[in-house]
Design an enzyme around this catalytic site. Structure first.
Site, short mmCIF file in Angstrom:
data_model
loop_
_atom_site.label_atom_id
_atom_site.label_comp_id
_atom_site.label_asym_id
_atom_site.label_seq_id
_atom_site.Cartn_x
_atom_site.Cartn_y
_atom_site.Cartn_z
N ALA A 32 15.37 8.69 21.54
CA ALA A 32 16.76 8.27 21.80
C ALA A 32 16.80 6.75 21.90
O ALA A 32 17.29 6.17 22.87
CB ALA A 32 17.33 8.94 23.06
N GLY A 36 16.98 -1.77 23.75
CA GLY A 36 15.91 -2.06 24.71
C GLY A 36 14.55 -1.67 24.12
O GLY A 36 13.59 -2.46 24.14
N HIS A 37 14.48 -0.46 23.55
CA HIS A 37 13.23 -0.04 22.91
C HIS A 37 12.86 -0.98 21.75
O HIS A 37 11.70 -1.33 21.56
CB HIS A 37 13.37 1.37 22.32
CG HIS A 37 13.59 2.45 23.34
ND1 HIS A 37 14.77 3.14 23.44
CD2 HIS A 37 12.77 2.97 24.29
CE1 HIS A 37 14.67 4.04 24.40
NE2 HIS A 37 13.47 3.96 24.94
N ASP A 150 12.36 -0.13 34.02
CA ASP A 150 11.62 0.86 34.82
C ASP A 150 10.60 0.12 35.68
O ASP A 150 9.39 0.27 35.51
CB ASP A 150 10.94 1.87 33.90
CG ASP A 150 11.95 2.60 33.04
OD1 ASP A 150 12.83 3.26 33.60
OD2 ASP A 150 11.86 2.51 31.80
O1 PAF Z 1 9.55 4.93 29.95
C1 PAF Z 1 9.48 5.99 29.30
O2 PAF Z 1 10.22 6.23 28.33
C2 PAF Z 1 8.49 7.05 29.72
O3 PAF Z 1 8.38 7.15 31.10
C3 PAF Z 1 7.10 6.87 29.07
C4 PAF Z 1 6.46 5.56 29.51
C5 PAF Z 1 7.25 6.88 27.56
C6 PAF Z 1 6.16 8.01 29.48
O4 PAF Z 1 6.66 9.24 29.08
#
Ligand code: PAF
Length: 282
Positions: A32, A36-37, A150
């Site tokens: 998704a 940010g990703h 996070d």
């Molecule tokens: O930040 C996330 O999307 C998840 O916690 C991760 C680091 C991919 C682990 O499942």
């Protein structure tokens, strides 16, 4: 972009990258994908020769009443985005590939994992630490990229890397926000237009505390109270936590003199959202 569905395929592809003397970056995700990703992927691209992205909605980090089954899964759109970023390998396993049915080994980062989101989501960070340890073992990256959004996850993983001597450098990238301040999150898709407006209060609370601290306020309890007063403008937003903590241990701090992480989590409509800001040491 190569796509591996099994650990064996991923290992073979990574061995080929290493044989070509390429340094390997890992960007672990649950898909998704949003901007940010993509900022993590770009930072990885700039730092290493080869970029490995994983998409795995990890069941062990979701509680029994959480959103595992309805977590957004947008694989085709994710692939198109990663392809456009020149990603070398996408590893996208199913749960049965990642976890043996009788698996009994977990990674528990004690104490830190029971703070912030770990307090509200018991077992969450055990699931995160375990799956990230497994991904490190499968990919063996030189650098791994995570988002500052996070912040508690970052603290848990930093401690895990240190305590278990993983030979990987964690690179933490800044929070990416929408133009109006909302932190990017896959869970923003759950928000109705009204929720979306209410969600801006998280950023407003953090900015308020940040500006009070910049103006000289240091007492954590006072800063939190002033943030709670701002939050009261949005009675529909249900606070989970607002805390001022040490960014490494996540333990509460009495003041922000030596720098602090201000972290908030709240339920907005069907979504549980998190956000944070770092206050520099004076
Ligand atoms: O930040 C996330 O999307 C998840 O916690 C991760 C680091 C991919 C682990 O499942």
């Amino acid at each position: 972009m190569q796509i591996a569905r099994t650990i064996a395929e991923a290992r073979a592809a990574i061995a080929a990258l290493r044989a070509a003397n390429k340094t390997v970056a890992l960007v672990p995700t649950m898909g998704a994908l949003h901007r940010g990703h993509l900022s993590l992927v770009r930072a990885a691209r700039a730092a290493c020769d080869a970029v490995v992205v994983t998409i795995f909605v990890n069941p062990t980090q979701f509680g029994p009443n959480e959103d595992f089954s309805k977590y957004p899964r947008t694989f085709d759109a994710d692939c198109a985005l990663l392809q456009a970023e020149n990603v070398d390998l996408l590893f996208a396993p199913q749960p049965g590939e990642m976890y043996a049915q009788d698996a009994t080994t977990v990674v528990e980062v004690e104490q830190i994992s029971a703070r912030l989101d770990g307090q509200s989501r018991p077992g969450h960070f055990r699931g995160v630490a375990t799956v990230v340890a497994k991904l490190f073992n499968i990919v063996a990256p030189g650098k791994a990229f995570f988002g500052q959004k996070d912040a508690a996850q970052v603290a848990v993983l930093r401690r895990m890397v240190r305590d278990l001597n993983f030979n990987v450098e964690l690179v933490v990238c800044p929070i990416v926000r929408e133009p109006d301040g909302l932190a990017m999150s896959s869970r923003n898709r759950y928000l109705s237009p009204q929720d979306r407006r209410s969600a801006l209060i998280l950023d407003r609370v953090l900015r308020h505390i940040q500006s009070r601290a910049a103006a000289g306020a240091i007492d954590a309890a006072e800063l939190i109270d002033s943030g709670l007063a701002v939050l009261a403008d949005e009675p529909d937003v249900r606070l989970d936590y607002l805390r001022i903590v040490d960014p490494d241990t996540l333990a509460d701090l009495p003041d922000v003199e030596r720098g602090a992480l201000v972290a908030i989590a709240a339920h907005v409509g069907p979504a549980r959202l998190i956000d944070n800001v770092l206050i520099p040491s004076r």
